[in-house]
Structures are given as structure tokens and as C-alpha cells.
Design a protein around this motif. Structure first.
Motif, mmCIF file in Angstrom:
data_model
loop_
_atom_site.group_PDB
_atom_site.id
_atom_site.type_symbol
_atom_site.label_atom_id
_atom_site.label_comp_id
_atom_site.label_asym_id
_atom_site.label_seq_id
_atom_site.Cartn_x
_atom_site.Cartn_y
_atom_site.Cartn_z
ATOM 1 N N TRP A 1 109.228 32.718 66.004
ATOM 2 C CA TRP A 1 108.707 32.903 67.268
ATOM 3 C C TRP A 1 107.151 32.128 67.407
ATOM 4 O O TRP A 1 107.213 31.855 68.559
ATOM 5 C CB TRP A 1 107.415 34.695 66.449
ATOM 6 C CG TRP A 1 106.456 34.779 67.096
ATOM 7 C CD1 TRP A 1 106.733 35.362 68.865
ATOM 8 C CD2 TRP A 1 105.225 35.600 67.357
ATOM 9 N NE1 TRP A 1 105.851 35.852 69.827
ATOM 10 C CE2 TRP A 1 104.547 36.391 68.503
ATOM 11 C CE3 TRP A 1 104.419 35.294 66.245
ATOM 12 C CZ2 TRP A 1 103.329 36.747 68.760
ATOM 13 C CZ3 TRP A 1 102.934 36.235 66.241
ATOM 14 C CH2 TRP A 1 102.833 37.142 67.989
ATOM 15 N N TYR B 1 109.881 39.261 71.722
ATOM 16 C CA TYR B 1 110.249 38.673 70.171
ATOM 17 C C TYR B 1 110.837 39.207 68.971
ATOM 18 O O TYR B 1 111.833 39.160 68.242
ATOM 19 C CB TYR B 1 109.645 37.559 69.864
ATOM 20 C CG TYR B 1 110.107 36.656 68.311
ATOM 21 C CD1 TYR B 1 111.126 35.586 69.193
ATOM 22 C CD2 TYR B 1 110.182 37.433 67.062
ATOM 23 C CE1 TYR B 1 111.686 35.047 67.767
ATOM 24 C CE2 TYR B 1 111.086 36.587 66.185
ATOM 25 C CZ TYR B 1 111.822 35.307 66.556
ATOM 26 O OH TYR B 1 112.220 34.413 65.772
ATOM 27 N N TRP B 2 109.621 40.544 69.177
ATOM 28 C CA TRP B 2 109.493 41.546 67.961
ATOM 29 C C TRP B 2 110.764 42.332 67.630
ATOM 30 O O TRP B 2 111.333 42.866 66.901
ATOM 31 C CB TRP B 2 108.567 41.356 66.664
ATOM 32 C CG TRP B 2 107.523 40.541 66.647
ATOM 33 C CD1 TRP B 2 106.494 39.416 67.108
ATOM 34 C CD2 TRP B 2 108.591 39.829 65.289
ATOM 35 N NE1 TRP B 2 106.572 38.195 66.182
ATOM 36 C CE2 TRP B 2 106.954 38.454 65.269
ATOM 37 C CE3 TRP B 2 108.846 39.492 64.139
ATOM 38 C CZ2 TRP B 2 108.174 37.529 63.963
ATOM 39 C CZ3 TRP B 2 109.103 39.097 62.971
ATOM 40 C CH2 TRP B 2 108.031 37.630 62.541
#
Length: 198
Positions: free
Chosen positions: A151, A137-138
Motif C-alpha cells: 500500500w 487497495y484494500w
């Protein structure tokens, strides 16, 4: 629990085949068993993890490479192979360590062991999920504007399916383990009975 070298190699081969077969068709009829495979490798191959873990990791990468390039895509530019891809190493290691932790505390079939299996599986699957999902995700470019709320939504969307799939595979493995252990115990008792009669 100690296993002979041929038994460990046989178990490794079965785990490798299971992972390769299901990882090749990640969204096929049988879901990917990779997470369960790494947990089971930790449990059954605890004394052989110096070679078993890196070999399984290499197999996972090779299968991913074959799947991606088999679709005519470039492996290194595929969205799954972002900087987050390399976080699969600590993610899968957390599963393997969970299985190894369980092995160290395993004393045979029992309710205690079932509870330890459930607890160690839950914790290691959750840690693996946080590492793999969080890094994707990051760090990947798939998410254009990452946010903590985004998230949390992503976590909630995918956590239960991963937990359920890995839990189902581990449940089947536990049932097979129990049947095998009871069969070996029964065969041992028969052998002792025959020896005592002579």
C-alpha cells in the motif's frame, strides 16, 4: 463571500461541464478535473451544497457508467466498481468540505487567502487520496495479496500525480478568480467615479 442565485447556477453549470468533459476521457489530453471540481464546488457553492454535492456525485457516477458501458463492459463487474467505489462519497466530500472551509475564511484577494488556499487544498486532496486509494487497495480484488508495504508503494506511485493535477486546476481557477475580482473592483470604482461626478 455571497453569490447571487444566477451566479451560483452558472458556476455549478461550468463545474459540471468541466467534470463531465474531463472525466469522460480520464486518461485523455486533459486530465480528470473531478477532484478540483468538488473542491471548487465547496468554495463557490457553500450555501447550496445540499443540492450541488449530490448532483455532482450523481453526475460522476453517470459519466463513469457511460464510459464503462461504452466500452462494452458491465458497470457492476468492472474492476473500478468494487466496494471501494462507494468510498468516493466520503473522499469527494472531504474535497468539498475543504473548499467550504476556505470560503468561510475568505475575505478578498491577499497573501493570507493564497496561503489558506494552498493549505486547505493540500489537506483535503491528501484526505481524499488516502480514502480513495486506501479503499481501492484494500477492498478491490485487483490487489491479490494486499500488504502495508504494498500500500505504501501504491500510495507513493500515485499521490504526487493526483496532487499535481488537482493543484494545477485549482491554480488556474485561482488565477481566473483573481482576474474576475480585480475586474469587478475596477468596474465598481469606475461606476462610483461617474456617480460622484454627477
Amino acid at each position: 463571500m455571497s453569490l447571487s442565485s444566477p451566479t451560483r447556477i452558472g458556476i455549478f453549470a461550468l463545474l459540471a461541464i468541466l467534470m463531465a468533459a474531463t472525466r469522460l476521457h480520464h486518461f485523455g489530453a486533459l486530465p480528470d478535473a473531478s477532484w478540483a471540481v468538488f473542491f471548487l464546488a465547496g468554495f463557490y457553492l457553500r450555501g447550496s451544497l445540499r443540492w450541488a454535492f449530490p448532483t455532482l456525485m450523481a453526475l460522476a457516477v453517470v459519466v463513469d457508467y457511460l464510459v464503462i458501458t461504452g466500452q462494452g463492459l458491465n458497470f457492476w463487474t468492472h474492476y473500478c466498481v468494487s466496494p471501494a467505489y462507494w468510498f468516493l462519497l466520503p473522499a469527494y466530500l472531504s474535497l468539498t468540505l475543504g473548499g467550504a472551509w476556505l470560503n468561510k475564511r475568505y475575505h478578498g484577494l491577499g497573501v493570507r487567502e493564497l496561503g489558506l488556499l494552498a493549505g486547505s487544498a493540500f489537506v483535503s486532496i491528501s484526505v481524499c487520496y488516502l480514502i480513495s486509494n486506501g479503499s481501492f487497495y484494500w477492498l478491490s480484488e485487483v490487489v491479490s495479496e494486499p500488504s502495508f508495504a504494498g500500500w505504501m508503494k501504491n500510495l507513493s506511485d500515485w499521490y504526487l500525480p493526483y496532487l499535481r493535477t488537482t493543484g494545477l486546476y485549482l491554480g488556474v481557477a485561482a488565477a481566473i478568480h483573481a482576474v474576475a475580482a480585480m475586474t469587478l473592483r475596477a468596474l465598481g470604482a469606475v461606476g462610483e467615479h461617474r456617480t460622484a461626478k454627477h
